[in-house]
Design a protein around this motif. Structure first.
Motif, PDB file in Angstrom:
ATOM      1  N   GLU A 139       0.828  -1.198   0.000  1.00 49.70           N
ATOM      2  CA  GLU A 139       0.000   0.000   0.000  1.00 49.70           C
ATOM      3  C   GLU A 139       0.863   1.249   0.000  1.00 49.70           C
ATOM      4  O   GLU A 139       1.750   1.407   0.840  1.00 49.70           O
ATOM      5  CB  GLU A 139      -0.942   0.052   1.205  1.00 49.70           C
ATOM      6  N   ILE A 140       0.580   2.089  -0.960  1.00 48.37           N
ATOM      7  CA  ILE A 140       1.176   3.416  -0.982  1.00 48.37           C
ATOM      8  C   ILE A 140       0.117   4.331  -0.389  1.00 48.37           C
ATOM      9  O   ILE A 140      -0.866   4.689  -1.037  1.00 48.37           O
ATOM     10  CB  ILE A 140       1.552   3.820  -2.417  1.00 48.37           C
ATOM     11  N   GLY A 141       0.280   4.621   0.898  1.00 46.75           N
ATOM     12  CA  GLY A 141      -0.771   5.359   1.576  1.00 46.75           C
ATOM     13  C   GLY A 141      -0.565   5.424   3.070  1.00 46.75           C
ATOM     14  O   GLY A 141       0.567   5.340   3.538  1.00 46.75           O
ATOM     15  N   ASN A 142      -1.702   5.565   3.809  1.00 42.25           N
ATOM     16  CA  ASN A 142      -1.644   5.862   5.251  1.00 42.25           C
ATOM     17  C   ASN A 142      -0.709   7.043   5.487  1.00 42.25           C
ATOM     18  O   ASN A 142       0.253   6.978   6.239  1.00 42.25           O
ATOM     19  CB  ASN A 142      -1.185   4.640   6.042  1.00 42.25           C
ATOM     20  N   TYR A 143      -1.036   8.141   4.825  1.00 44.45           N
ATOM     21  CA  TYR A 143      -0.126   9.279   4.742  1.00 44.45           C
ATOM     22  C   TYR A 143      -0.018  10.124   6.006  1.00 44.45           C
ATOM     23  O   TYR A 143       0.848  11.000   6.083  1.00 44.45           O
ATOM     24  CB  TYR A 143      -0.553  10.210   3.600  1.00 44.45           C
ATOM     25  N   ASP A 144      -0.916   9.925   6.971  1.00 42.26           N
ATOM     26  CA  ASP A 144      -0.937  10.799   8.143  1.00 42.26           C
ATOM     27  C   ASP A 144       0.436  10.950   8.794  1.00 42.26           C
ATOM     28  O   ASP A 144       0.808  12.030   9.258  1.00 42.26           O
ATOM     29  CB  ASP A 144      -1.935  10.278   9.184  1.00 42.26           C
ATOM     30  N   PHE A 145       1.158   9.854   8.848  1.00 40.61           N
ATOM     31  CA  PHE A 145       2.499   9.885   9.436  1.00 40.61           C
ATOM     32  C   PHE A 145       3.387  10.895   8.718  1.00 40.61           C
ATOM     33  O   PHE A 145       4.179  11.607   9.337  1.00 40.61           O
ATOM     34  CB  PHE A 145       3.122   8.483   9.367  1.00 40.61           C
ATOM     35  N   PHE A 146       3.222  11.000   7.393  1.00 41.85           N
ATOM     36  CA  PHE A 146       4.050  11.907   6.597  1.00 41.85           C
ATOM     37  C   PHE A 146       3.514  13.335   6.645  1.00 41.85           C
ATOM     38  O   PHE A 146       4.283  14.296   6.578  1.00 41.85           O
ATOM     39  CB  PHE A 146       4.132  11.399   5.156  1.00 41.85           C
ATOM     40  N   TYR A 147       2.185  13.478   6.781  1.00 45.45           N
ATOM     41  CA  TYR A 147       1.626  14.821   6.942  1.00 45.45           C
ATOM     42  C   TYR A 147       2.200  15.488   8.179  1.00 45.45           C
ATOM     43  O   TYR A 147       2.452  16.695   8.191  1.00 45.45           O
ATOM     44  CB  TYR A 147       0.101  14.758   7.063  1.00 45.45           C
ATOM     45  N   ASN A 148       2.393  14.702   9.223  1.00 44.26           N
ATOM     46  CA  ASN A 148       2.955  15.251  10.458  1.00 44.26           C
ATOM     47  C   ASN A 148       4.357  15.803  10.252  1.00 44.26           C
ATOM     48  O   ASN A 148       4.830  16.616  11.042  1.00 44.26           O
ATOM     49  CB  ASN A 148       2.990  14.171  11.542  1.00 44.26           C
ATOM     50  N   LYS A 149       5.012  15.345   9.184  1.00 42.48           N
ATOM     51  CA  LYS A 149       6.352  15.831   8.842  1.00 42.48           C
ATOM     52  C   LYS A 149       6.308  16.876   7.723  1.00 42.48           C
ATOM     53  O   LYS A 149       7.344  17.299   7.221  1.00 42.48           O
ATOM     54  CB  LYS A 149       7.235  14.654   8.417  1.00 42.48           C
TER      55      LYS A 149
END
Length: 274
Positions: A89-99
């Motif tokens: 999966e290319i996703g579950n982006y929340d972790f990267f939004y925090n950065k």
């Protein structure tokens, strides 16, 4: 669109898929094993974990469910494929939004093409970012379909970064329920391409029947599981989600009573069949 994993394909065909999300940044082995054991005992279809080789190898030994890894790092994805990951999966982006990291559509497509070069016959799920307009979301979905992505996922608005997210078509100040934007994206994208769509943001067990009415073939549950203290509680919550997804009006009142052993009962009950 062809789904390679039969277990996942059957769940999509029945619109009964439940993806259990352990967390893209969750590398706590004890916690992930706890979630995985609960998923195995429940009506879950597959488990989504961080792109961590050690986690993949452990879960491949103890779980009967397909293992999905989530990342935007091609090296981590490649290593997890070698370790036995069943879905990417290319996703579950929340972790990267925090950065402060927001991928463009072009970057997502480039990453998909790179991942496809690693292994031709692996299922690839891509989350369509919430921060691009609905028109851009549909255009991205069509491009992903053309290059061979066979699962799509929608997401709601990131709570931490909703005020500074670029380009979203939503009034980010007033939208408080992340489930609603995800539903809207699900509806529009499912009308645009013939790919199974998972609605994954802000879903609760008692509303798990709603996404299928908007074109979804499955749901993702993750943050809501953090409030469940034991394996038994997690199993019960997942099974309640499944029950609400599949129930008729006759059965809606029984969903709160879904118990630890419901998996075997549901599989043999004709009333849950379409």
């Amino acid at each position: 669109m062809n789904i390679h994993n039969k277990q996942i394909k059957d769940a999509f065909d029945a619109k009964s898929l439940i993806k259990v999300i352990a967390g893209i940044d969750n590398t706590n082995i004890k916690n992930v094993i706890k979630i995985a054991k609960a998923a195995d005992l429940s009506q879950a279809t597959y488990i989504d974990i961080a792109a961590n080789v050690k986690l993949v190898k452990i879960l491949k030994k103890i779980s009967q469910l397909p293992i999905c890894i989530s990342s935007i790092n091609s090296i981590d994805i490649y290593n997890c494929i070698l370790a036995g990951a069943d879905i990417i999966e290319i996703g579950n982006y929340d972790f990267f939004y925090n950065k402060g990291i927001y991928l463009t559509a072009e970057q997502i497509i480039s990453l998909v093409l790179e991942v496809k070069s690693f292994k031709a016959n692996i299922d690839i799920c891509v989350t369509i970012p919430y921060y691009i307009s609905l028109f851009e979301q549909m255009q991205l979905a069509k491009k992903l379909y053309i290059i061979g992505v066979n699962i799509l996922q929608t997401e709601g608005i990131s709570k931490l970064h909703k005020l500074q997210s670029p380009g979203s078509c939503f009034d980010l100040i007033n939208v408080k329920n992340t489930f609603l934007p995800s539903l809207l994206s699900t509806y529009m994208i499912s009308k645009s391409v013939n790919i199974p769509v998972i609605t994954a943001s802000g879903s609760k067990n008692i509303i798990s029947h709603i996404p299928s009415n908007y074109g979804a073939s499955g749901i993702g549950v993750g943050s809501s599981l953090k409030n469940q203290m034991s394996i038994r509680d997690i199993v019960k919550y997942i099974n309640q989600s499944y029950c609400y997804m599949m129930s008729s009006d006759l059965l809606m009142n029984d969903c709160h009573g879904v118990n630890y052993n419901l998996r075997a009962i549901l599989r043999t009950s004709l009333i849950f069949k379409k």
